[in-house]
Design a protein around this motif. Structure first.
Motif, PDB file in Angstrom:
ATOM      1  N   ASP A   1       0.559 -22.911  15.569  1.00 47.55           N
ATOM      2  CA  ASP A   1      -0.015 -21.584  15.329  1.00 47.55           C
ATOM      3  C   ASP A   1       0.871 -20.466  15.868  1.00 47.55           C
ATOM      4  O   ASP A   1       0.861 -19.357  15.333  1.00 47.55           O
ATOM      5  CB  ASP A   1      -1.440 -21.483  15.893  1.00 47.55           C
ATOM      6  CG  ASP A   1      -1.574 -22.089  17.279  1.00 47.55           C
ATOM      7  OD1 ASP A   1      -0.567 -22.564  17.830  1.00 47.55           O
ATOM      8  OD2 ASP A   1      -2.699 -22.093  17.810  1.00 47.55           O
TER       9      ASP A   1
ATOM     10  N   TYR B   1       0.117 -21.632  22.681  1.00 48.02           N
ATOM     11  CA  TYR B   1       1.506 -22.078  22.594  1.00 48.02           C
ATOM     12  C   TYR B   1       1.618 -23.290  23.502  1.00 48.02           C
ATOM     13  O   TYR B   1       1.625 -23.154  24.722  1.00 48.02           O
ATOM     14  CB  TYR B   1       2.470 -20.995  23.102  1.00 48.02           C
ATOM     15  CG  TYR B   1       2.718 -19.842  22.162  1.00 48.02           C
ATOM     16  CD1 TYR B   1       1.738 -19.365  21.303  1.00 48.02           C
ATOM     17  CD2 TYR B   1       3.968 -19.222  22.128  1.00 48.02           C
ATOM     18  CE1 TYR B   1       1.980 -18.301  20.446  1.00 48.02           C
ATOM     19  CE2 TYR B   1       4.220 -18.150  21.278  1.00 48.02           C
ATOM     20  CZ  TYR B   1       3.219 -17.701  20.446  1.00 48.02           C
ATOM     21  OH  TYR B   1       3.467 -16.651  19.611  1.00 48.02           O
ATOM     22  N   GLY B   2       1.658 -24.474  22.902  1.00 47.94           N
ATOM     23  CA  GLY B   2       1.703 -25.688  23.706  1.00 47.94           C
ATOM     24  C   GLY B   2       3.047 -25.862  24.391  1.00 47.94           C
ATOM     25  O   GLY B   2       3.144 -25.998  25.611  1.00 47.94           O
TER      26      GLY B   2
ATOM     27  N   GLU C   1      20.481 -15.267  13.949  1.00 48.44           N
ATOM     28  CA  GLU C   1      19.842 -16.492  14.446  1.00 48.44           C
ATOM     29  C   GLU C   1      20.054 -17.628  13.439  1.00 48.44           C
ATOM     30  O   GLU C   1      20.424 -18.747  13.795  1.00 48.44           O
ATOM     31  CB  GLU C   1      18.339 -16.270  14.663  1.00 48.44           C
ATOM     32  CG  GLU C   1      17.642 -17.497  15.258  1.00 48.44           C
ATOM     33  CD  GLU C   1      16.135 -17.512  15.021  1.00 48.44           C
ATOM     34  OE1 GLU C   1      15.686 -17.009  13.970  1.00 48.44           O
ATOM     35  OE2 GLU C   1      15.400 -18.030  15.878  1.00 48.44           O
TER      36      GLU C   1
END
Ligand SMILES: Cc1ncc(C[n+]2csc(CCOP(=O)(O)OP(=O)(O)O)c2C)c(N)n1
Ligand code: SF4
Ligand SMILES: [Mg+2]
Lengths: 367, 275
Positions: free
Chosen positions: B100, B131-132, A98
């Protein structure tokens, strides 16, 4: 901390060194000033060497908490404009993919060393060449390419490591050294160059604006499709340039050769011994040894003499480079393959038997 | 002096903040926190010697919003990228800005090891319990009972564990020099957030070690609330689970003990609300 006296080996004269340690010294001589790694056999001598030598050169050695962290530390340091390297062996290189993709996408120069061992999975700690696909065909996600070198001797390991840093800086692109466990562990005489590395200006690096310029950004994100395509086209143009400029190979094709062998790295040395044995028995055999695995030396396969009846590819894998050999030949000649896996390596006697088959010197072989 | 009356601006945008419009949703506190970070950079004169590391999350485009040099890092790896920069250029002031999901889930290893090495970097940690960017999935910080896209019946402790108290964990590391948790739910708390961020940067400037400020923040969009409701939810639901305070301060003796903070967190009630 006071700077300790240098334990650097002399330059310009032969010194006896282990592959992994010679590689580390070559990096330092190429101006590498940061090394981030995580222990794994069979490359552990390299980080240990860097841990000892880097402080002598005012460089940074840091053992990271994982390969993920190590490759991202490389990203940060490369983005900050210093020559940086990391090394690992197969499973660790899988973890780094990655990060390698990000480094390629953000156009950062870095050198990544893979001293390959047998796979898949945890595999073994014995040598292998089964990461060829991963190294030359992408490895991580996205359309990117790495220049990949496959050294066959400790001297070549040194020379190619120095070259790797220069090529990485020239193209702002990661470069991989693809060695195998035998080469890493082997001791051979090497001569280090005495000249100092060239200073490369990196006006794009995040060195702090220092009141002299606007801000620099290191990034691989392009949310607009048109912008990402334009970025990719720019990258592809660079890869095309690398493809035309960075091919290196060795080719020894004797007059009247019946078979041409193809092998890289340590395997090529075994094949050379088998070719000498074949010659004793009156069979003329050539060798194409790709040194740059990407770009692959297609041109070496173009004007083979008419006497060549077939090609034999030998690898420490189930057959990975053989696909590039077939592409380069584009059906012009039959391609045979002989490989060992799992940490086993071909021995000259067995390669000789395969050469005889490829030459049609044994019954029952279709050509 | 040409004039007796000096013009004192009451309010102007910080110079370290780029003059572009951000992509944040209305009522999202990412914006307020950006402003605070920029103000502190102005005040401490950091813009010319700072390198910020943007992470993966709603704040991924932070590299467009700050006037200092910036790098964009892979998901969770910002502390490793920051380590790479700081180790080769120790004269720079290096900071990360992480959500976060980024810091407390995929990137826990990197942040813990950066703290235990005493890495001289500053971490701005945005805890919005979700999780926005990816559309409101559960994070390790999601409250018990909180409904998210991947906890449609509310977070169940017996199935997906309890909220992570990263600041308390990090404060246990010797290399951590300044660790604080603040909130954004009203102007007074924004002021405390500003003070903590300033202290965190000063910690780095003084070479004391790792510094981190965890900031309780809103995500009205994925919480399914109005901006005002969201601020209220932070105050009423998040603060009891995530006690505010300074968990580690190299300067003061009076830092609140992580054990006490942990006990306070344990006694907090399950959350109500959330989408
Ligand atoms: C390796 C990887 N996994 C997953 C993602 C998808 N992803 C993007 S943002 C994100 C979550 C970010 O949440 P958080 O860090 O809490 O930030 P917020 O958006 O809430 O500010 C995820 C999972 C990714 N980009 N990379
Ligand atoms: S989705 Fe949430 S965290 Fe992201 S910008 Fe909108 S409100 Fe802020
Ligand atoms: Mg979040």
């Amino acid at each position: 901390m006071t700077k300790s006296a240098s334990s650097a080996p002399a330059g310009g004269v032969p010194v006896l060194m282990k592959g992994n340690e010679a590689l580390g010294e070559a990096a330092i001589r190429a101006g590498c000033r940061a090394f981030f790694g995580y222990p794994i056999t069979p490359q552990s001598e390299l980080p240990a060497y860097m841990a000892r030598r880097m402080p002598e050169e005012d460089g940074v050695f840091l053992q990271a908490e994982s390969e993920l962290a190590a490759i991202n530390m490389v990203y940060g340091a490369a983005g900050a404009g210093v020559r940086v390297m990391t090394s690992s062996s197969s499973p660790g290189i899988s973890l780094k993919q990655e990060g390698i993709s990000y480094i390629a996408g953000a156009e950062l120069p870095a050198v990544i060393v893979n001293i390959m061992r047998g796979g898949p999975g945890l595999g073994s700690i014995m040598p292998g060449q089964s990461d060829y696909f991963q190294a030359t065909k992408g490895g991580g996600h996205g359309d990117y390419r790495l220049v990949v070198y496959g050294p066959a001797t400790v001297q070549e390991l040194v020379d190619l490591t120095i070259r790797a840093f220069n090529v990485a800086d020239r193209y702002r692109s990661p470069v991989m050294i693809l060695g195998d466990g035998i080469l890493g562990q082997m001791m051979e005489p090497v001569v280090f160059p005495t000249e100092k590395p060239a200073e490369v200006a990196k006006p794009w690096a995040t060195t702090g604006r220092q009141g002299t310029r606007g801000r620099n950004v290191v990034n691989s994100l392009y949310l607009a499709a048109e912008e990402l395509e334009a970025h990719n086209l720019r990258l592809q143009a660079k890869f095309a340039e690398m493809h035309s400029n960075e091919v290196i190979y060795e080719s020894i094709i004797p007059e009247g050769a019946e078979v041409v062998c193809v092998a890289y790295g340590t395997t090529a040395r075994v094949v050379k011994s088998a070719i000498a044995m074949a010659r004793q028995e009156g069979i003329k055999v050539g060798l194409i040894r790709p040194i740059s695995l990407w770009p692959f030396p297609d041109e070496a396969f173009v004007n083979l003499p008419d006497t060549v009846r077939s090609v034999l590819t030998v690898e420490m894998s189930a057959g990975q480079m053989v696909e590039d050999v077939r592409l380069a030949l584009n059906g012009r000649l039959p391609v045979h393959f002989y490989g060992r896996m799992g940490g086993m390596w071909p021995i000259p006697r067995d390669v000789l038997a395969e050469i005889k088959k490829a030459a049609g010197r044994e019954a029952g072989v279709a050509r | 002096m040409s004039s007796i009356v000096e013009r004192i601006p009451v309010y102007e945008p910080p110079k370290s903040l780029s003059d572009v419009s951000s992509h944040y949703c209305p009522g999202c506190t990412h914006g307020a926190t950006h402003r605070i970070v920029a103000e502190v950079m102005d005040e401490l004169g950091l813009t010319d010697k700072a390198v910020g590391i943007a992470s993966v999350g709603c704040s991924v485009l932070a590299y467009n919003y700050f006037e200092c040099d910036m790098q964009q890092a892979a998901h969770g790896r910002a502390p490793a990228v920051a380590t790479g920069v700081k180790r080769v250029r120790p004269e720079l002031v290096v900071w990360t800005y992480q959500g976060d999901g980024d810091l407390a889930s995929i990137g826990t290893n990197e942040v813990i090891h950066a703290a235990l090495r005493g890495e001289k970097i500053t971490v701005i940690f945005i805890n919005n319990a979700i999780y926005g960017m990816t559309g409101g999935q559960a994070a390790p910080t999601t409250l018990i009972g909180q409904k998210t896209a991947t906890t449609p019946f509310g977070r169940d402790k017996s199935w997906s564990g309890s909220p992570i108290h990263l600041s308390e964990m990090l404060a246990l590391q010797e290399g951590a020099a300044f660790i604080a948790r603040t909130s954004t739910h009203n102007p007074a708390h924004l002021g405390r957030t500003r003070a903590a961020i300033k202290r965190a940067f000063q910690t780095q400037l003084e070479g004391k070690g790792f510094s981190l400020v965890e900031i309780l923040s809103t995500c009205p969009t994925n919480w399914g609330m109005t901006p005002v409701e969201a601020l209220k939810w932070v105050e009423e639901q998040m603060v009891p689970v995530y006690p505010l305070g300074i968990f580690k301060d190299w300067q003061a003796d009076g830092a609140r003990s992580p054990a006490a903070a942990g006990a306070a967190a344990k006694s907090a009630k399950p959350a109500e609300g959330g989408k």
